[in-house]
Design an enzyme around this catalytic site. Structure first.
Site, PDB file in Angstrom:
ATOM      1  N   SER A 138       0.857  -1.182   0.000  1.00 40.56           N
ATOM      2  CA  SER A 138       0.000   0.000   0.000  1.00 40.56           C
ATOM      3  C   SER A 138       0.891   1.228   0.000  1.00 40.56           C
ATOM      4  O   SER A 138       1.712   1.397   0.906  1.00 40.56           O
ATOM      5  CB  SER A 138      -0.890  -0.027   1.248  1.00 40.56           C
ATOM      6  OG  SER A 138      -1.582   1.202   1.386  1.00 40.56           O
ATOM      7  N   LYS A 163      -1.630  -1.224  -4.066  1.00 41.67           N
ATOM      8  CA  LYS A 163      -2.726  -0.304  -3.736  1.00 41.67           C
ATOM      9  C   LYS A 163      -2.155   1.092  -3.633  1.00 41.67           C
ATOM     10  O   LYS A 163      -1.073   1.276  -3.079  1.00 41.67           O
ATOM     11  CB  LYS A 163      -3.340  -0.769  -2.410  1.00 41.67           C
ATOM     12  CG  LYS A 163      -4.113   0.264  -1.612  1.00 41.67           C
ATOM     13  CD  LYS A 163      -4.851  -0.407  -0.455  1.00 41.67           C
ATOM     14  CE  LYS A 163      -4.881   0.467   0.789  1.00 41.67           C
ATOM     15  NZ  LYS A 163      -5.537  -0.222   1.928  1.00 41.67           N
ATOM     16  N   LYS A 165      -3.187   5.312  -2.741  1.00 36.87           N
ATOM     17  CA  LYS A 165      -4.161   6.189  -2.096  1.00 36.87           C
ATOM     18  C   LYS A 165      -4.619   7.230  -3.109  1.00 36.87           C
ATOM     19  O   LYS A 165      -3.796   7.754  -3.888  1.00 36.87           O
ATOM     20  CB  LYS A 165      -3.506   6.882  -0.898  1.00 36.87           C
ATOM     21  CG  LYS A 165      -3.076   5.917   0.198  1.00 36.87           C
ATOM     22  CD  LYS A 165      -4.271   5.328   0.928  1.00 36.87           C
ATOM     23  CE  LYS A 165      -3.818   4.431   2.066  1.00 36.87           C
ATOM     24  NZ  LYS A 165      -4.940   3.956   2.885  1.00 36.87           N
ATOM     25  N   ASP A 190      -7.444   3.245  -2.698  1.00 37.06           N
ATOM     26  CA  ASP A 190      -8.091   3.454  -1.399  1.00 37.06           C
ATOM     27  C   ASP A 190      -8.250   4.953  -1.177  1.00 37.06           C
ATOM     28  O   ASP A 190      -7.269   5.699  -1.210  1.00 37.06           O
ATOM     29  CB  ASP A 190      -7.205   2.839  -0.301  1.00 37.06           C
ATOM     30  CG  ASP A 190      -7.839   2.894   1.086  1.00 37.06           C
ATOM     31  OD1 ASP A 190      -8.978   3.388   1.218  1.00 37.06           O
ATOM     32  OD2 ASP A 190      -7.176   2.427   2.040  1.00 37.06           O
ATOM     33  N   GLU A 216     -11.481   0.972  -2.622  1.00 31.97           N
ATOM     34  CA  GLU A 216     -11.668   0.862  -1.172  1.00 31.97           C
ATOM     35  C   GLU A 216     -12.186   2.173  -0.573  1.00 31.97           C
ATOM     36  O   GLU A 216     -11.622   3.236  -0.809  1.00 31.97           O
ATOM     37  CB  GLU A 216     -10.313   0.483  -0.537  1.00 31.97           C
ATOM     38  CG  GLU A 216     -10.355   0.243   0.959  1.00 31.97           C
ATOM     39  CD  GLU A 216      -9.001  -0.243   1.509  1.00 31.97           C
ATOM     40  OE1 GLU A 216      -8.126  -0.662   0.713  1.00 31.97           O
ATOM     41  OE2 GLU A 216      -8.813  -0.178   2.731  1.00 31.97           O
ATOM     42  N   ASP A 241     -13.551  -0.567   4.445  1.00 28.97           N
ATOM     43  CA  ASP A 241     -12.548  -0.635   5.504  1.00 28.97           C
ATOM     44  C   ASP A 241     -13.148   0.068   6.732  1.00 28.97           C
ATOM     45  O   ASP A 241     -13.778  -0.582   7.581  1.00 28.97           O
ATOM     46  CB  ASP A 241     -11.250   0.033   4.988  1.00 28.97           C
ATOM     47  CG  ASP A 241     -10.146   0.180   6.029  1.00 28.97           C
ATOM     48  OD1 ASP A 241     -10.369  -0.165   7.200  1.00 28.97           O
ATOM     49  OD2 ASP A 241      -9.051   0.659   5.683  1.00 28.97           O
ATOM     50  N   LYS A 265      -9.356  -5.717   9.552  1.00 26.12           N
ATOM     51  CA  LYS A 265      -8.263  -5.318  10.444  1.00 26.12           C
ATOM     52  C   LYS A 265      -8.723  -5.664  11.853  1.00 26.12           C
ATOM     53  O   LYS A 265      -9.731  -5.111  12.314  1.00 26.12           O
ATOM     54  CB  LYS A 265      -8.019  -3.807  10.360  1.00 26.12           C
ATOM     55  CG  LYS A 265      -7.524  -3.313   9.016  1.00 26.12           C
ATOM     56  CD  LYS A 265      -7.419  -1.792   8.986  1.00 26.12           C
ATOM     57  CE  LYS A 265      -6.899  -1.320   7.633  1.00 26.12           C
ATOM     58  NZ  LYS A 265      -6.955   0.158   7.507  1.00 26.12           N
ATOM     59  N   GLY A 293      -3.776  -3.474   6.824  1.00 26.85           N
ATOM     60  CA  GLY A 293      -2.627  -3.140   7.664  1.00 26.85           C
ATOM     61  C   GLY A 293      -2.743  -1.701   8.112  1.00 26.85           C
ATOM     62  O   GLY A 293      -3.550  -0.926   7.569  1.00 26.85           O
TER      63      GLY A 293
END
Ligand code: OSB
Ligand code: MG
Length: 372
Positions: A138, A163, A165, A190, A216, A241, A265, A293
């Site tokens: 990520s 992934k 952001k 995400d 996400e 998430d 998570k 994570g």
């Protein structure tokens, strides 16, 4: 076998990140951390990690609110009280509303302790069936040229999924450039809730032709209807998430059509105990899971790797090697990647790693011991 936690040590650390981590809600260069060490009268121990961050931007907790809750509310319910299974300890914490990350910091340590005392790997004790888990990476937001270099580097190392952001206005162009440079890459994005319904709907629909593995948490955690409305218009699966704090919320999200995939998570759910319940449900409901994570040290990562070895975790997680996060991790051995892009599930008792006291001391800001 009965166990009593006779003492708990809170370790408050501050560690520099190898790469700054920029998300829609801010940029971090260091990780403020809280570890929990539990001890029994006969010298057994377990380690947990509080995954909350320095500031309440991902969720309402911070490392410092978690430390306060551990001292005032959580540890007093557990210290000196015999238990025979970690689920009992989780049950004792249910009267405390919220503070899931503070709860998991302790409950995770208790699971590690329990597995160590059984002399078995934590993964097996949790019901894990895999010997290795698929690793993903990520990456924080960065200028396109830097991001292209980073992605190339991690893909060459063998990561199976990348992934990035995103935020409004920092999305389509970046993702399209990555897709062009890496046509077959398992790529996802995400947003950490940065978009708004309905004004950003068109922006998000414009990502639907990029063959993303999933998208996400585009909208804020409580906006179930926005996620459901967007999912109805997209081919790309949505993954939640921040929205999912319990099994009940997972069921609700899927029933509403608000997502097709769930990021698990244990810190967000308040423990392995609820994470196991969610996994059992998802498996029978056919909902794919992956393990998220929170830029953990090896202590928290080891716990995540154990969880990700369960059969319901069918997609690569945000599970990366120590070198992705740290110049030097605080556990031995560090988490490493196999040549085929996986992390091996440890076979040693408990989470399977040990904390190095010298490296722990190097990053420790304060510690506090609580006893019965
Ligand atoms: O939203 O998944 C997230 C890190 C901190 C807080 C929230 C998130 C993340 C990550 C990093 O995406 C995952 C990792 O630990 O590699
Ligand atoms: Mg996320």
């Amino acid at each position: 076998m009965e166990t009593v936690v006779e003492a708990a040590v809170l370790h408050r650390l501050s560690m520099p990140l190898r790469l700054p981590f920029e998300t829609s809600y801010g940029r971090e260069e260091r990780r403020e951390l809280l570890l929990v060490e539990v001890r029994t009268p006969d010298g057994d121990m377990g380690w947990g990690e509080c995954v909350a961050q320095a500031r309440p931007l991902y969720s309402p907790e911070t490392v410092d609110t978690a430390a306060l809750m551990l001292v005032r509310e959580i540890l007093p319910r557990v210290l000196g009280r015999p238990w025979s299974h970690p689920a009992e300890v989780w049950e004792w914490l249910t009267p405390v509303r919220g503070h899931p990350m503070a709860k998991f910091a302790l409950e995770g340590a208790v699971w590690d302790l329990y597995a160590r005392r059984l002399g078995r790997p934590l993964a097996a004790v949790l019901g894990g069936t895999r010997q290795e888990v698929a690793a993903g990476v990520s990456l924080g937001m960065a200028p396109l040229s830097a991001l292209l270099d980073q992605v190339r580097g991690w893909v060459e190392r063998g990561y199976r999924r990348v992934k990035i952001k995103i935020a409004p206005g920092r999305d389509r162009e970046t993702l399209a450039a990555l897709r062009q440079a890496f046509p077959g890459l398992a790529l996802m994005a995400d947003a950490n809730g940065a978009y708004r319904w309905p004004q950003d709907a068109a922006r998000l629909e414009a990502l639907d032709d990029l063959d993303l593995l999933m998208l996400e948490q585009p909208f804020p955690p409580e906006d179930w209807e926005a996620h459901a409305a967007l999912q109805a218009r997209l081919r790309t699966p949505l993954c939640l998430d921040e929205s999912i704090g319990s099994l009940a919320e997972a069921r609700r999200a899927v029933a509403l059509g608000a997502c097709r995939v769930i990021n698990v998570k244990p810190g967000r759910l308040g423990g392995f105990t609820p994470a196991l319940a969610l996994e059992a449900w998802a498996r029978q409901a056919g909902v794919p899971l992956w393990c998220g994570g929170m830029l953990e040290t090896g202590v928290g990562r080891a716990l995540n790797v154990a969880l990700a070895s369960l059969p319901g975790f069918t997609l690569p997680g945000d599970l990366s090697a120590s070198e992705r996060y740290w110049e030097e991790d605080i556990i031995d051995p560090p988490v490493t990647l196999t040549p085929d892009g996986t992390i091996r599930v440890p076979e040693a008792p408990g989470a399977g790693w040990t904390v190095d006291p010298r490296r722990l001391a190097r990053y420790e800001r304060w510690s506090r011991t609580l006893r019965v």
